[in-house]
Write a protein that holds these residues in place. Sequence first.
Motif, PDB file in Angstrom:
ATOM      1  N   ALA A 141      75.166  46.043   3.981  1.00  0.00           N
ATOM      2  CA  ALA A 141      76.283  45.867   4.968  1.00  0.00           C
ATOM      3  C   ALA A 141      76.326  46.774   6.342  1.00  0.00           C
ATOM      4  O   ALA A 141      76.458  47.981   5.987  1.00  0.00           O
ATOM      5  N   THR A 142      76.514  46.041   7.394  1.00  0.00           N
ATOM      6  CA  THR A 142      76.409  46.902   8.645  1.00  0.00           C
ATOM      7  C   THR A 142      77.426  46.594   9.375  1.00  0.00           C
ATOM      8  O   THR A 142      77.695  47.465  10.406  1.00  0.00           O
ATOM      9  N   GLY A 143      78.071  45.811   9.062  1.00  0.00           N
ATOM     10  CA  GLY A 143      79.334  45.387  10.057  1.00  0.00           C
ATOM     11  C   GLY A 143      80.521  46.433   9.999  1.00  0.00           C
ATOM     12  O   GLY A 143      80.740  46.860   9.125  1.00  0.00           O
ATOM     13  N   ARG A 144      81.397  46.145  10.997  1.00  0.00           N
ATOM     14  CA  ARG A 144      82.783  46.705  10.891  1.00  0.00           C
ATOM     15  C   ARG A 144      83.486  46.513   9.621  1.00  0.00           C
ATOM     16  O   ARG A 144      83.377  45.368   9.139  1.00  0.00           O
ATOM     17  N   ARG A 145      84.354  47.291   9.123  1.00  0.00           N
ATOM     18  CA  ARG A 145      85.206  47.061   7.934  1.00  0.00           C
ATOM     19  C   ARG A 145      86.503  46.028   8.336  1.00  0.00           C
ATOM     20  O   ARG A 145      87.056  46.365   9.417  1.00  0.00           O
ATOM     21  N   GLN A 191      78.465  48.105  -1.642  1.00  0.00           N
ATOM     22  CA  GLN A 191      77.016  48.647  -1.346  1.00  0.00           C
ATOM     23  C   GLN A 191      76.468  48.173  -2.700  1.00  0.00           C
ATOM     24  O   GLN A 191      75.189  47.588  -2.546  1.00  0.00           O
ATOM     25  N   HIS A 192      77.262  47.970  -3.972  1.00  0.00           N
ATOM     26  CA  HIS A 192      76.394  47.419  -4.867  1.00  0.00           C
ATOM     27  C   HIS A 192      76.058  45.973  -5.052  1.00  0.00           C
ATOM     28  O   HIS A 192      75.005  45.620  -5.078  1.00  0.00           O
ATOM     29  N   ALA A 193      77.026  45.139  -4.314  1.00  0.00           N
ATOM     30  CA  ALA A 193      76.970  43.902  -3.985  1.00  0.00           C
ATOM     31  C   ALA A 193      75.666  43.699  -2.894  1.00  0.00           C
ATOM     32  O   ALA A 193      74.925  42.601  -3.191  1.00  0.00           O
ATOM     33  N   ALA A 194      75.850  44.337  -1.992  1.00  0.00           N
ATOM     34  CA  ALA A 194      74.548  44.258  -0.998  1.00  0.00           C
ATOM     35  C   ALA A 194      73.177  44.450  -1.342  1.00  0.00           C
ATOM     36  O   ALA A 194      72.405  43.786  -1.185  1.00  0.00           O
ATOM     37  N   ALA A 195      73.169  45.523  -2.337  1.00  0.00           N
ATOM     38  CA  ALA A 195      71.989  45.919  -3.013  1.00  0.00           C
ATOM     39  C   ALA A 195      71.265  44.772  -3.995  1.00  0.00           C
ATOM     40  O   ALA A 195      70.155  44.537  -4.023  1.00  0.00           O
ATOM     41  N   GLN A 196      72.211  44.407  -4.790  1.00  0.00           N
ATOM     42  CA  GLN A 196      72.081  43.393  -5.430  1.00  0.00           C
ATOM     43  C   GLN A 196      71.471  41.798  -4.938  1.00  0.00           C
ATOM     44  O   GLN A 196      70.595  41.216  -5.370  1.00  0.00           O
ATOM     45  N   ARG A 202      96.123  45.436   1.113  1.00  0.00           N
ATOM     46  CA  ARG A 202      96.012  46.803   0.260  1.00  0.00           C
ATOM     47  C   ARG A 202      94.467  46.670  -0.222  1.00  0.00           C
ATOM     48  O   ARG A 202      94.284  47.248  -1.314  1.00  0.00           O
ATOM     49  N   GLY A 203      93.560  46.354   0.523  1.00  0.00           N
ATOM     50  CA  GLY A 203      92.159  46.717   0.173  1.00  0.00           C
ATOM     51  C   GLY A 203      91.752  45.807  -0.898  1.00  0.00           C
ATOM     52  O   GLY A 203      90.732  46.042  -1.423  1.00  0.00           O
ATOM     53  N   ARG A 204      92.361  44.518  -1.107  1.00  0.00           N
ATOM     54  CA  ARG A 204      91.891  43.665  -2.230  1.00  0.00           C
ATOM     55  C   ARG A 204      90.427  43.005  -1.831  1.00  0.00           C
ATOM     56  O   ARG A 204      89.714  42.783  -2.764  1.00  0.00           O
ATOM     57  N   THR A 205      90.379  42.874  -0.405  1.00  0.00           N
ATOM     58  CA  THR A 205      88.988  42.403  -0.257  1.00  0.00           C
ATOM     59  C   THR A 205      88.400  43.163   0.905  1.00  0.00           C
ATOM     60  O   THR A 205      89.163  43.972   1.750  1.00  0.00           O
ATOM     61  N   LEU A 206      87.089  43.080   1.032  1.00  0.00           N
ATOM     62  CA  LEU A 206      86.500  43.982   2.119  1.00  0.00           C
ATOM     63  C   LEU A 206      85.186  43.156   2.485  1.00  0.00           C
ATOM     64  O   LEU A 206      84.208  42.805   1.872  1.00  0.00           O
ATOM     65  N   PRO A 207      85.454  42.366   3.596  1.00  0.00           N
ATOM     66  CA  PRO A 207      84.341  41.683   4.235  1.00  0.00           C
ATOM     67  C   PRO A 207      83.565  42.223   5.386  1.00  0.00           C
ATOM     68  O   PRO A 207      84.207  43.157   5.992  1.00  0.00           O
ATOM     69  N   SER A 208      82.346  42.092   5.617  1.00  0.00           N
ATOM     70  CA  SER A 208      81.882  42.638   6.799  1.00  0.00           C
ATOM     71  C   SER A 208      80.246  41.905   6.990  1.00  0.00           C
ATOM     72  O   SER A 208      79.886  41.044   6.104  1.00  0.00           O
ATOM     73  N   ALA A 209      79.597  41.973   8.225  1.00  0.00           N
ATOM     74  CA  ALA A 209      78.421  41.363   8.259  1.00  0.00           C
ATOM     75  C   ALA A 209      77.374  42.481   7.567  1.00  0.00           C
ATOM     76  O   ALA A 209      77.614  43.305   6.997  1.00  0.00           O
ATOM     77  N   ALA A 210      76.126  41.305   7.031  1.00  0.00           N
ATOM     78  CA  ALA A 210      75.406  41.873   5.990  1.00  0.00           C
ATOM     79  C   ALA A 210      74.151  41.116   6.588  1.00  0.00           C
ATOM     80  O   ALA A 210      73.684  40.035   5.974  1.00  0.00           O
ATOM     81  N   GLY A 211      73.263  41.871   7.479  1.00  0.00           N
ATOM     82  CA  GLY A 211      71.940  41.088   7.827  1.00  0.00           C
ATOM     83  C   GLY A 211      72.406  39.812   8.662  1.00  0.00           C
ATOM     84  O   GLY A 211      73.662  40.143   9.667  1.00  0.00           O
ATOM     85  N   PRO A 212      71.935  38.983   8.530  1.00  0.00           N
ATOM     86  CA  PRO A 212      72.187  37.611   9.133  1.00  0.00           C
ATOM     87  C   PRO A 212      73.430  36.852   8.510  1.00  0.00           C
ATOM     88  O   PRO A 212      73.822  35.801   8.879  1.00  0.00           O
ATOM     89  N   HIS A 213      73.980  37.403   7.668  1.00  0.00           N
ATOM     90  CA  HIS A 213      75.006  36.774   6.688  1.00  0.00           C
ATOM     91  C   HIS A 213      76.312  37.488   6.696  1.00  0.00           C
ATOM     92  O   HIS A 213      76.485  38.415   7.548  1.00  0.00           O
ATOM     93  N   TRP A 214      77.113  36.922   6.102  1.00  0.00           N
ATOM     94  CA  TRP A 214      78.713  37.592   5.893  1.00  0.00           C
ATOM     95  C   TRP A 214      78.798  37.760   4.405  1.00  0.00           C
ATOM     96  O   TRP A 214      78.901  36.784   3.654  1.00  0.00           O
ATOM     97  N   LEU A 215      79.025  39.021   4.079  1.00  0.00           N
ATOM     98  CA  LEU A 215      79.498  39.571   2.661  1.00  0.00           C
ATOM     99  C   LEU A 215      80.851  39.752   2.449  1.00  0.00           C
ATOM    100  O   LEU A 215      81.461  40.627   3.303  1.00  0.00           O
TER     101      LEU A 215
END
Length: 237
Positions: free
Chosen positions: A28-32, A18-23, A37-50
């Motif tokens: 971030a709206t896509g599925r997790r 949420q911090h990264a998306a706000a900056q 072990r939770g080291r990375t968390l990618p998802s869709a963010a608008g027209p991009h991939w975060l």
Amino acid sequence: MFEAPAPATVDRMLAAQQHAAAQLGLRATGRRVWGYRGRTLPSAAGPHWLRVVCAEAGTEGGKLWDGPYASHTLPASVPRPDLLHVRDWSAETHAYRAELYAFAPDPIVSPRPALDEDPDLPETWWKEMAAALDVLADVPPPTNREAVREEYLRRVIPEFTGHQVDGVTWTTAHGDLHWANISCGPHILDWEGWGRAPYGYDAATLYMYALPVPETSARTRTELAHILDRPEPAPAC
């Protein structure tokens, strides 16, 4: 690709996302899509991939941390989503990196690394993939990045095949080329572990992950034969 980590890790990574998306002025709206072990968390963010990656404070850096950023020095003819922004920050006990990518316009070939069914990829897909692997193999192997360790090869190949390793032709490889890391474009995704590997490593990996589906494994063997059937070994470099 992995199950959700412990609840405390989930909360911490979601807050970082949420911090990264706000900056970046996004949401971030896509599925997790959890990494190991939770080291990375990618998802869709608008027209991009975060993509958000974390490490314990003071341990950030190294091959996996810098792999996606460093991969964008590779030739543009190796198809992959464009990296648009990178932001680093620290919070309490962890360091974070946010990477914003252009969204690949086509779906991944498979939701899992190994195939469950024939994806029925067109001839153009195979030609573009073969060309991309040829271009990547022509890049001088980076001295600071190992996708495959030589000592590992010299230990496991005799163990499983009974054959000793002679000369090895070292080239540049993606290092984790499976069907969930390739889109129908094709675009090659997830460049964390790219680096030095034996010639043909990517093609062989893709072939192995196709073995559950005989028609696709046979197609892979045929379309990438110029790599998989290379007759030498060439001298080690």
